[in-house]
Design a protein around this motif. Structure first.
Motif, short mmCIF file in Angstrom:
data_model
loop_
_atom_site.label_atom_id
_atom_site.label_comp_id
_atom_site.label_asym_id
_atom_site.label_seq_id
_atom_site.Cartn_x
_atom_site.Cartn_y
_atom_site.Cartn_z
N PRO A 724 0.73 -0.92 -0.07
CA PRO A 724 0.23 -0.07 0.10
C PRO A 724 1.00 1.17 0.04
O PRO A 724 0.42 2.20 -0.47
N TYR A 725 1.95 1.13 0.38
CA TYR A 725 2.94 2.58 0.46
C TYR A 725 3.89 2.66 -0.70
O TYR A 725 5.12 3.00 -0.43
N ARG A 726 3.68 1.74 -1.93
CA ARG A 726 4.68 1.82 -2.74
C ARG A 726 5.07 3.23 -3.47
O ARG A 726 5.88 3.50 -3.81
N PRO A 727 3.76 4.20 -3.49
CA PRO A 727 3.96 5.60 -4.00
C PRO A 727 4.88 6.12 -2.95
O PRO A 727 5.86 7.13 -3.39
N HIS A 728 5.09 6.10 -1.84
CA HIS A 728 6.01 6.58 -0.79
C HIS A 728 7.26 6.03 -0.80
O HIS A 728 8.13 7.05 -0.68
N VAL A 729 7.57 4.94 -0.98
CA VAL A 729 8.76 4.28 -1.34
C VAL A 729 9.45 4.87 -2.44
O VAL A 729 10.42 5.23 -2.37
N ARG A 730 8.57 4.72 -3.71
CA ARG A 730 9.16 5.64 -4.73
C ARG A 730 9.58 7.03 -4.56
O ARG A 730 10.59 7.42 -4.99
N ARG A 731 8.93 7.89 -3.64
CA ARG A 731 9.18 9.21 -3.58
C ARG A 731 10.49 9.28 -2.75
O ARG A 731 11.40 9.99 -2.82
N LEU A 732 10.51 8.33 -1.58
CA LEU A 732 11.76 8.32 -0.88
C LEU A 732 13.18 7.97 -1.75
O LEU A 732 14.04 8.71 -1.61
N VAL A 733 12.92 6.92 -2.54
CA VAL A 733 13.92 6.32 -3.41
C VAL A 733 14.28 7.74 -4.17
O VAL A 733 15.59 7.87 -4.55
N SER A 734 13.44 8.34 -4.94
CA SER A 734 13.72 9.53 -5.90
C SER A 734 14.74 10.51 -4.90
O SER A 734 15.36 11.18 -5.62
N PHE A 735 13.84 10.91 -3.76
CA PHE A 735 14.77 11.77 -3.03
C PHE A 735 16.26 11.26 -2.67
O PHE A 735 17.16 12.31 -2.85
N LEU A 736 16.20 10.23 -2.02
CA LEU A 736 17.65 9.75 -1.92
C LEU A 736 18.47 9.68 -3.00
O LEU A 736 19.91 9.93 -2.82
N GLU A 737 18.14 9.57 -4.29
CA GLU A 737 18.87 9.35 -5.42
C GLU A 737 19.46 10.60 -5.64
O GLU A 737 20.58 10.76 -6.34
N ASN A 738 18.70 11.86 -5.41
CA ASN A 738 19.08 13.28 -5.81
C ASN A 738 19.72 13.97 -4.69
O ASN A 738 20.31 14.96 -5.06
N VAL A 739 19.70 13.47 -3.35
CA VAL A 739 20.12 14.32 -2.25
C VAL A 739 21.52 14.31 -2.36
O VAL A 739 22.31 13.33 -2.74
N SER A 740 22.44 15.50 -1.84
CA SER A 740 23.90 15.54 -1.82
C SER A 740 24.19 15.18 -0.57
O SER A 740 23.92 15.24 0.63
N LEU A 741 25.33 14.09 -0.70
CA LEU A 741 25.78 13.07 0.22
C LEU A 741 27.31 12.90 0.06
O LEU A 741 27.79 13.10 -1.18
N ASN A 742 28.07 12.66 1.09
CA ASN A 742 29.73 12.30 1.19
C ASN A 742 29.73 10.94 0.34
O ASN A 742 28.60 10.36 0.17
N GLU A 743 30.98 10.49 0.09
CA GLU A 743 31.03 9.24 -0.84
C GLU A 743 30.51 8.13 0.26
O GLU A 743 29.91 7.21 -0.37
N ARG A 744 30.70 8.22 1.55
CA ARG A 744 30.60 6.79 2.32
C ARG A 744 28.80 7.00 2.53
O ARG A 744 28.48 5.88 2.25
N GLN A 745 28.31 7.89 2.54
CA GLN A 745 26.76 8.13 2.57
C GLN A 745 26.24 7.78 1.55
O GLN A 745 25.03 7.19 1.50
N ARG A 746 27.01 8.09 0.28
CA ARG A 746 26.16 7.83 -0.95
C ARG A 746 26.36 6.33 -1.22
O ARG A 746 25.30 5.52 -1.62
N ARG A 747 27.27 5.44 -0.86
CA ARG A 747 27.35 4.12 -0.94
C ARG A 747 26.38 3.49 -0.11
O ARG A 747 25.49 2.54 -0.44
N ILE A 748 26.05 4.13 1.28
CA ILE A 748 24.91 3.53 2.01
C ILE A 748 23.55 3.72 1.50
O ILE A 748 22.66 2.69 1.32
N ALA A 749 23.43 4.79 0.98
CA ALA A 749 22.05 5.24 0.20
C ALA A 749 21.95 4.37 -0.96
O ALA A 749 20.61 3.86 -0.88
N ASP A 750 22.88 4.20 -1.66
CA ASP A 750 22.53 3.55 -2.86
C ASP A 750 22.48 2.02 -2.58
O ASP A 750 21.63 1.08 -3.09
#
Length: 797
Positions: A724-750
Motif C-alpha cells: 500500500p505504501y509503494r508511492p511513498h517508497v518511490r518518492r523516498l527513493v527518488s529523493f535519496l537518489e538526488n540528495v547531496s551526500l559524501n562518498e560513504r553516505q552515498r554508498r550506504i544510500a545506494d
C-alpha cells in the motif's frame, strides 16, 4: 420440542426476555460455486408461520454486484414447484390472482438499487415452506485473487424524500416515495439482531492458479483445500445472525492469466479471458490531477471517518510536485477545500491538512452533489475522482447517470459491513474507474492507500479486442478501455460452437501501441452454461444502471428509456434471468385452499449493520449545546495541538442525545484509542515532504531520516512495485537518489535503494531509531546491516 422445530435446529428468542419470537422466516443458507469471473449461487430460505391465520411474508434483500435472479423452487409438504419468468405486470397479476384464490403464491421482483422483494403469500398456520433461489453474480477480481461479497443484510440508506422512523423500540423502518421507487418494501431494522433468522453458508472456490489462502474478514470460517486450485469454505459456527455481509478473500500464489470456456445447453460456445495487469507493462509516470471526495455523513461516524481522514492525508503525501489536487467533503451539504485544483506543494498540503482536521461525520448522504462539485473542478483539465464512502444512499441509478454524463473517471473505496458494493462497482465501471469495498474490521487507511497507489495512471489505455478463427464470435459486454495496476482485464464472449481461435488484444503503454495474442479453445466443458449466465447477469446489471423510474426528461429521453426497458426485457428472455422488466412467479394449488380472505402481511426484519449505530438513522440526531458565542467544534481545534490531534476538548461543551450526555473529555479517550490503532507507517507517510524526503535540519539529517523511513516501509513489505505504501517508497527513493551526500553516505544510500528495488529488507528496529531522532550512529547501523545482507546476497553496494 415440536418435530418441525427440531428439524430446523433453531428456535429464535428475544435476547432481552428469552421469549420465543414468532418469526416468519427461520433461516437462510447460502451455497454455490465461486469462479475467477463470477459465482453461481443457491440461497435456501426457510419460512414457517406461527400465526393463527394465513400470512404473506416479504423478505427484502440486496443483490450482490453484477447479479441477477435465475429461478426459484418453492417446496412444502406434498409439493415442489419451479418459478416462471414473466413480464413484471403479468407476474404481479398471477401472484395476486393466486393470493385471492387462497393458493400459495411466490413472487421475486427486482426494484431500483438492486433491491429484491421475495414475497410468499398464503403461508398457512404451522406450515413450513422452503424457497431455493438461484443467483448469478460477479466478484471483485484482483491480479492475485478475488474478493466475494454476499449481502446477509440490507443497509439503511439516505434519500431526501424518505420517511424514516422508529416503528417500535429498537426497530426502525424506512419508506421510499412510490413515484420514484414503486411499491418496494424495505425490511425493518432491528438494533439487536440476536433473535432474528439464522444464516449459514458453504461455498466452493475454484481459482485459476494455485491457492495461497482462503479467509474472511467478516465471519469465522472453516476452510478445506481439496487440491491446489480448489477449496471449500463454510461458517465455523453452528449459526450466525444477519447483521453483516459475507466477505471471502481468495489469494493465489501467482497472478493467473487464462481462459475459461465451454458449451452451453444450446451448443453455443462461451468464454471468459483473464489477463493480469503486469502483462500490459509498467505504467508511465506523468503529472496527475485528482479530487478526493470524502463522505462525512452521519453513517460514517466513528472509526470509518477517522481512518478515512488519515488515509486522505497519506494519499496527499503520495502526490509529487507537478501533481494537482482538490478536496471535497459532503453530507447533505458540499464543502470544498478550494474552488479549483491547487498545486501539490508544502503550503497547500499543510492547509489541506487543516481542512481535513475540521471534517466530522454529520448529516445525510447527498453523494451526487459531492461528485458534481469534483467534476466541475476537473472540467477542461481531466483527471480522476477518488471517492471514499459507505455508499448508503437510495436512487443510485440517478447518481450513476449524472456521473456518466460528467465524463470524469471515478475510483471508489467503499466502507461498511452491509453491501453497497453493487452500486459502487457500477459507478466505477461506468466511468472507467476501479472499485474496492472494505469491511469495518479492516484498515480503511491501508485499503485507501492500496487503491490510490494502483489507480494512479493506467498501465494500458485504448484497449481493443479482435477475434480470429472464432466463427460467430461476439465480445460482450465491451471490455474496459483502460487497465490499472492490480486489476486484470476480463473479456467475455461467445461463439457458434466448439471452436479454436485467437483473441488479439491491443493497447497503448507509454505512448507505444502494443499487442498480444490469446489462444481460445472451446470444447465440451459444461462450464459454458455458467459462463453464459454470469455474462447475462453482468449485461442486465449494466443496463439496469441506465434506467430511471419514472422516465423523466424530454420526449427523446423518454424514448431512450423505453428502448432501455425493451433491451432489458429481451436480455431477460435471452438468458432466462430476472430484471427490472421481468419477474419470477409461482402459484401452488394445495388441497383445502380457501379463496377470499386476505392474508396478514409481515415483513422479515434484518439486523442493523454491525458498524452502523441505530441512532444514526432512527433516533434524534446528536446536537452540540454551547453557550452563546462559544466557537463551533471546528473552530475549537487550536493549531497549537499536535498535528494528529483530532479535537480540542472543552469540558463545558457536551453532545446531547436521548440516552445520555457524553462530555468531550469522555470522547477524548475514544479518539485517542482510535489514533493509537492507526498504522505507524501511516504517520511516516504523512510526514513525507513535497520533494519526497523526510523533514530535517539539513540535507544529511533529511537523508538519514529518509533512509530510516524507507527501511521501515521495506520491513513491512512495501516496495517500489507492491504494497500500500509503494508511492511513498518511490518518492523516498527518488529523493535519496538526488540528495547531496559524501562518498560513504552515498554508498550506504545506494545500498538501501538497491535493496528496495529487489524487494528486500534489513533486520533492525529502524522505527525506534527514527523516533529517537536521526543521529550519526545510524549511518553505522545501516552500514552494518548492509554488510551482513551483502554477505548473504553477494552483490549489494
Amino acid at each position: 420440542m415440536p418435530a418441525t422445530e427440531a428439524a430446523l435446529g433453531f428456535a429464535p428468542r428475544q435476547a432481552a426476555t428469552g421469549e420465543e419470537l414468532d418469526l416468519a422466516m427461520q433461516s437462510l443458507w447460502l451455497a454455490g460455486r465461486i469462479l475467477p469471473v463470477g459465482a453461481h449461487l443457491v440461497v435456501r430460505h426457510t419460512f414457517r408461520s406461527q400465526e393463527q391465520k394465513p400470512v404473506e411474508v416479504i423478505y427484502s434483500f440486496a443483490l450482490p454486484r453484477d447479479a441477477a435472479l435465475r429461478r426459484f423452487r418453492v417446496s412444502g409438504e406434498g409439493f415442489s414447484v419451479r418459478s416462471e419468468l414473466k413480464p413484471v405486470g403479468e407476474a404481479v397479476r398471477a401472484y395476486e390472482e393466486g393470493l385471492e384464490e387462497g393458493h400459495l403464491a411466490t413472487l421475486a421482483r427486482t426494484y431500483r438499487d438492486g433491491i429484491v422483494n421475495l414475497t410468499l403469500g398464503n403461508l398457512r398456520p404451522g406450515e413450513t415452506v422452503t424457497v431455493l433461489l438461484e443467483i448469478l453474480c460477479g466478484v471483485e477480481l484482483h491480479d492475485d485473487g478475488l474478493r466475494f461479497r454476499f449481502p446477509f443484510t440490507l443497509a439503511p440508506s439516505y434519500h431526501a424524500r424518505a420517511r424514516v422512523g422508529e416503528a417500535a423500540p429498537g426497530v426502525g423502518e424506512i419508506e421510499l416515495p412510490e413515484d420514484e421507487f414503486g411499491d418496494v418494501i424495505l425490511p425493518r431494522w432491528a438494533a439487536d439482531a440476536s433473535g432474528l433468522h439464522e444464516i449459514g453458508f458453504r461455498l466452493t472456490v475454484e481459482a485459476g492458479a494455485e491457492l495461497a489462502s482462503v479467509g474472511s474478514p467478516s465471519h469465522a470460517v472453516d476452510v478445506k483445500l481439496e487440491n491446489g486450485r480448489r477449496g471449500s469454505v463454510m461458517l465455523a459456527r453452528e449459526r450466525d445472525v444477519p447483521n453483516r455481509d459475507l466477505v471471502l478473500d481468495v489469494r493465489t500464489r501467482e497472478a493467473w492469466s487464462g481462459v475459461l470456456a465451454g458449451l452451453c445447453r444450446q451448443g453455443k460456445g462461451h468464454f471468459a479471458v483473464v489477463i493480469p495487469s503486469p502483462r500490459f507493462g509498467a505504467r508511465s509516470e506523468e503529472p496527475r490531477s485528482v479530487v478526493f471526495v470524502l463522505d462525512r455523513s452521519g453513517s460514517m461516524s466513528g472509526a470509518p471517518i477517522a481512518q478515512a481522514l488519515k488515509a486522505c492525508e497519506a494519499c496527499l503525501a503520495a502526490l509529487t510536485p507537478g501533481d494537482r489536487f482538490g478536496l471535497i467533503a459532503f453530507d447533505d451539504q458540499v464543502e470544498a477545500f478550494r474552488s479549483d485544483l491547487v498545486e501539490c506543494n508544502r503550503e497547500n498540503r499543510d492547509k489541506a491538512r487543516e481542512f481535513l482536521a475540521g471534517v466530522d461525520a454529520r448529516g445525510g448522504t447527498e453523494l451526487a452533489g459531492g461528485l458534481e462539485a469534483a467534476a466541475n473542478m476537473l472540467r477542461g483539465v481531466g483527471g480522476d475522482i477518488f471517492l471514499l464512502t459507505d455508499g448508503e444512499v437510495f436512487g443510485t441509478e440517478s447518481i450513476i447517470a449524472r456521473a456518466r454524463a460528467a465524463g470524469i473517471r471515478i475510483h471508489c473505496l467503499g466502507i461498511g459491513s452491509a453491501s453497497q458494493d453493487r452500486f459502487l462497482a457500477l459507478l466505477a465501471r461506468e466511468t472507467g474507474g476501479v472499485s474496492r469495498f472494505l469491511t469495518p474490521r479492516e484498515r480503511v487507511d491501508r485499503g485507501a492507500l492500496e487503491l490510490f497507489a494502483a489507480v494512479g495512471r493506467p498501465v494500458a489505455r485504448d484497449v481493443t479486442v479482435e477475434t480470429d478463427g472464432l466463427p460467430g464470435a461476439r465480445i460482450e459486454p465491451e471490455p474496459a478501455r483502460q487497465v490499472f495496476s492490480g486489476t486484470p482485464l476480463v473479456i467475455f464472449g461467445r461463439t457458434r460452437g466448439a471452436v479454436r481461435g485467437t483473441l488479439r488484444v491491443g493497447w497503448v503503454n507509454s505512448g507505444e501501441r502494443r499487442a498480444m495474442e490469446i489462444p481460445v479453445e472451446i470444447g465440451s466443458d459444461k462450464l459454458g452454461e455458467t459462463l453464459r449466465l454470469i455474462r447475462g447477469a453482468r449485461l442486465i446489471s449494466d443496463w439496469e444502471s441506465r434506467t430511471e423510474e419514472p422516465p423523466q426528461g424530454s420526449a427523446l429521453d423518454r424514448r431512450r428509456q423505453r428502448r432501455i426497458q425493451e433491451r432489458l426485457r429481451r436480455l431477460s428472455e435471452t438468458y432466462g434471468l430476472a430484471s427490472r422488466e421481468m419477474a419470477l412467479v409461482a402459484v401452488v394449488e394445495r388441497p383445502g385452499d380457501q379463496p377470499g380472505e386476505l392474508p396478514k402481511t409481515t415483513v422479515v426484519p434484518v439486523g442493523m449493520p454491525e458498524d452502523v449505530e441505530f441512532d444514526s438513522y432512527f433516533a434524534a440526531r446528536a446536537i452540540c449545546a454551547r453557550p452563546r458565542g462559544f466557537p463551533s467544534m471546528r473552530a475549537a481545534r487550536p493549531a497549537a495541538l499536535p498535528r494528529f490531534r483530532w479535537l480540542a476538548f472543552q469540558p463545558e461543551c457536551h453532545f446531547i442525545d436521548t440516552a445520555r450526555e457524553v462530555s468531550l473529555k469522555e470522547m477524548a479517550a475514544s479518539f485517542d484509542e482510535m489514533e493509537a490503532s492507526l498504522d505507524p507507517l501511516l504517520e511516516l507517510a504523512l510526514a513525507i515532504e513535497p520533494d519526497g524526503g523526510m523533514p530535517g535540519a539539513d540535507d544529511e539529517e533529511r537523508a538519514l531520516a529518509s533512509l530510516l523511513a524507507l527501511l521501515c516501509f521495506l520491513a513491512e513489505g512495501s516496495t517500489e512495485s507492491s504494497g500500500p505504501y509503494r508511492p511513498h517508497v518511490r518518492r523516498l527513493v527518488s529523493f535519496l537518489e538526488n540528495v547531496s551526500l559524501n562518498e560513504r553516505q552515498r554508498r550506504i544510500a545506494d545500498g538501501v535503494i538497491e535493496l528496495a528495488r529487489r524487494g528486500g529488507s534489513l533486520p533492525g528496529n529502524w522505527w525506534d531509531l527514527l523516533k529517537q531522532g536521526p543521529s550519526p550512529e545510524c549511518w553505522d547501523r545501516i552500514a552494518e546491516g548492509l554488510a551482513k545482507e551483502g554477505e548473504r546476497l553477494g552483490d549489494l553496494p
